[in-house]
Design a protein around this motif. Structure first.
Motif, PDB file in Angstrom:
ATOM      1  N   ALA A  74      -3.361 -10.351  -4.540  1.00  0.00           N
ATOM      2  CA  ALA A  74      -4.322 -10.123  -5.598  1.00  0.00           C
ATOM      3  C   ALA A  74      -5.643  -9.772  -5.450  1.00  0.00           C
ATOM      4  N   LEU A 104      -0.336 -13.355 -11.641  1.00  0.00           N
ATOM      5  CA  LEU A 104       1.020 -12.134 -11.448  1.00  0.00           C
ATOM      6  C   LEU A 104       1.482 -12.717 -12.032  1.00  0.00           C
ATOM      7  N   GLU A 112      -6.702  -6.938  -2.898  1.00  0.00           N
ATOM      8  CA  GLU A 112      -6.830  -5.723  -3.378  1.00  0.00           C
ATOM      9  C   GLU A 112      -6.206  -5.095  -4.553  1.00  0.00           C
ATOM     10  N   GLY A 113      -5.566  -5.935  -5.149  1.00  0.00           N
ATOM     11  CA  GLY A 113      -5.171  -5.326  -6.540  1.00  0.00           C
ATOM     12  C   GLY A 113      -3.861  -4.535  -6.126  1.00  0.00           C
ATOM     13  N   ARG A 156       2.283   1.476  -3.686  1.00  0.00           N
ATOM     14  CA  ARG A 156       0.996   2.138  -4.079  1.00  0.00           C
ATOM     15  C   ARG A 156       0.680   3.793  -3.444  1.00  0.00           C
ATOM     16  N   ARG A 186       0.290  -1.137   0.219  1.00  0.00           N
ATOM     17  CA  ARG A 186       0.278   0.137   0.071  1.00  0.00           C
ATOM     18  C   ARG A 186       0.699   1.031  -0.238  1.00  0.00           C
ATOM     19  N   ASP A 221       1.144  -5.807  -8.463  1.00  0.00           N
ATOM     20  CA  ASP A 221       1.504  -6.861 -10.089  1.00  0.00           C
ATOM     21  C   ASP A 221       2.234  -7.941 -10.589  1.00  0.00           C
ATOM     22  N   HIS A 281      -3.697 -16.735  -9.650  1.00  0.00           N
ATOM     23  CA  HIS A 281      -3.545 -15.494  -9.487  1.00  0.00           C
ATOM     24  C   HIS A 281      -3.816 -14.015 -10.422  1.00  0.00           C
TER      25      HIS A 281
END
Ligand code: NIG
Ligand code: FE
Length: 405
Positions: free
Chosen positions: A201, A235, A203-204, A157, A154, A207, A233
């Motif tokens: 995955a 990825l 929660e996006g 991001r 998080r 990558d 998943h």
């Protein structure tokens, strides 16, 4: 006519390194909105193309924005003490086995809040941006619990929202065995596969998924389980492999279609062949080689022979590469690994973008996103030749001038 016409910006008389090669002639480059819209040799330029375009710059060397495709930028604390221990004779592996190394950064990172991690990481990110980075990959791997790994992702991001930069995130749950799982490595691998990967995955937040395939990391069999879970998943895959020994991690990664195998000092010919067949990019990390004072060189000549694409990255991290100056990596790739300046710069642009599964980035060509750097140097090779901060005149991110000197 659209109410707001797309802004047009023109750079005149720039020397262009397009991500793969240096163009022979001085060029004019047009950006329209977020994309590169035109690229012409100056002497073939029709002034009609300049219609409605603002002159954004003149002269200098234009490269794609740099792509730092392997970093551990988010962490708390530092490991200067271990640097001193190593200078006194302790090895990286000895320090790790004694509970220091990665686990030392894990303790500090677990204790830090998201905001504290942002505050600790932003100056490092800013240093990368000031030296031309427009895309950065950031790994987790200093949390090693579900909550702390997601916290790191998080933060990664959020960094991408706080600054004009593309952030690609990678879940590196299999970076080290956390102390609470001592003697139960397979149980920890199950946690990575069955809990961390599905959560990241869902929660996006990730990558890609990375593993540390090494004696002080995880075995090939454990890494393979993680690759299977990541693939299930959707990825992408990456591996820290053949850094300190040859366990065949790169060939395994290649067999699973991984985007890249990174470090690879101990890679053998079979591994090189496997990577060539799979199109797996070799990510070279000369900063870690330098800081650990390694002597085993990655098999550059074999990589060339088999035409394995070579990327170069900072590996910015508190243990093996506390370095946030990407152009220094180009220099080290040349001086330590004997890459040519062209290979090193391509490794930090077009090839690095491939290592992130983003071949649309890292190129200067019509239609590409306008992530660009204008440097105050005479030739692209100078970026690898001299080690000097402050040569970046302009950084253009997604068509917007975000740094100007
Ligand atoms: O890329 N090799 C494993 N991971 C990192 C080092 C992490 C650390 O020492 O904190 C690397 O070198
Ligand atoms: Fe790394």
């Amino acid at each position: 006519m659209p109410a707001f016409p797309t802004p047009k910006q023109l750079w005149r008389d720039v020397r262009v390194f397009d991500g793969l090669t240096q163009l022979d002639e001085p060029m004019n480059l047009l950006v329209e909105g977020e994309r590169i819209a035109g690229l012409w040799p100056v002497r073939e330029f029709d002034e009609a193309f300049a219609q409605g375009a603002a002159c954004a710059g003149r002269g200098g060397v234009m490269t794609p924005g740099l792509v730092d495709c392997h970093t551990h930028l988010v962490y708390a604390g530092n490991r200067a003490g271990e640097f001193e221990q190593r200078l006194e004779g302790a090895s990286y592996e000895e320090i790790a086995r004694a509970g220091g190394g990665i686990l030392s950064s894990v303790r500090a990172t677990r204790a830090a809040s998201e905001d504290e991690l942002i505050a600790a990481s932003l100056p490092r990110l800013d240093a990368l941006l000031a030296d031309g980075v427009t895309t950065v990959e950031i790994k987790s791997g200093y949390g090693l619990t579900l909550a702390d790994e997601l916290k790191m992702l998080r933060v990664a991001r959020r960094l991408g929202q706080l600054r004009p930069v593309r952030v690609i995130t990678t879940l590196l749950g299999a970076h080290a065995l956390p102390p609470e799982y001592a003697g139960r490595a397979d149980d920890y691998v199950a946690l990575v596969c069955d809990v961390m990967i599905p959560a990241a995955a869902a929660e996006g937040l990730a990558d890609a998924v990375d593993v540390f395939c090494e004696g002080i990391g995880f075995s090939p069999a454990q890494c393979e389980r993680i690759f299977q879970a990541a693939q299930a998943h959707g990825l992408a895959l990456k591996a820290h492999a053949e850094q300190l020994s040859n366990l065949g991690g790169s060939a395994l990664a290649a067999r699973y279609g991984a985007l890249s195998a990174d470090h690879i000092e101990y890679l053998d010919e079979a591994g090189v062949r496997a990577m060539a067949e799979a199109g797996t990019v070799a990510v070279l990390l000369p900063g870690a080689f330098h800081v650990l004072r390694e002597t085993q060189l990655p098999p550059i000549e074999l990589l060339r022979q088999y035409q394995v694409p070579m990327a170069v990255a900072s590996d910015a991290n508190p243990g093996t590469s506390p370095i946030c100056l990407p152009t220094l990596m180009a220099n080290l790739a040349c001086t330590l690994f004997r890459l040519t300046p062209r290979e090193a710069l391509s490794g930090m642009t077009a090839q690095a973008a491939r290592a992130l599964g983003r071949p649309d980035l890292g190129r200067i060509k019509v239609g590409s996103p306008a992530d660009l750097c204008l440097w105050d140097v005479q030739s692209p090779a100078e970026l690898a030749y001299a080690v000097q901060a402050g040569r970046l005149r302009q950084r253009i991110f997604n068509g917007e001038l975000v740094h100007a000197r």
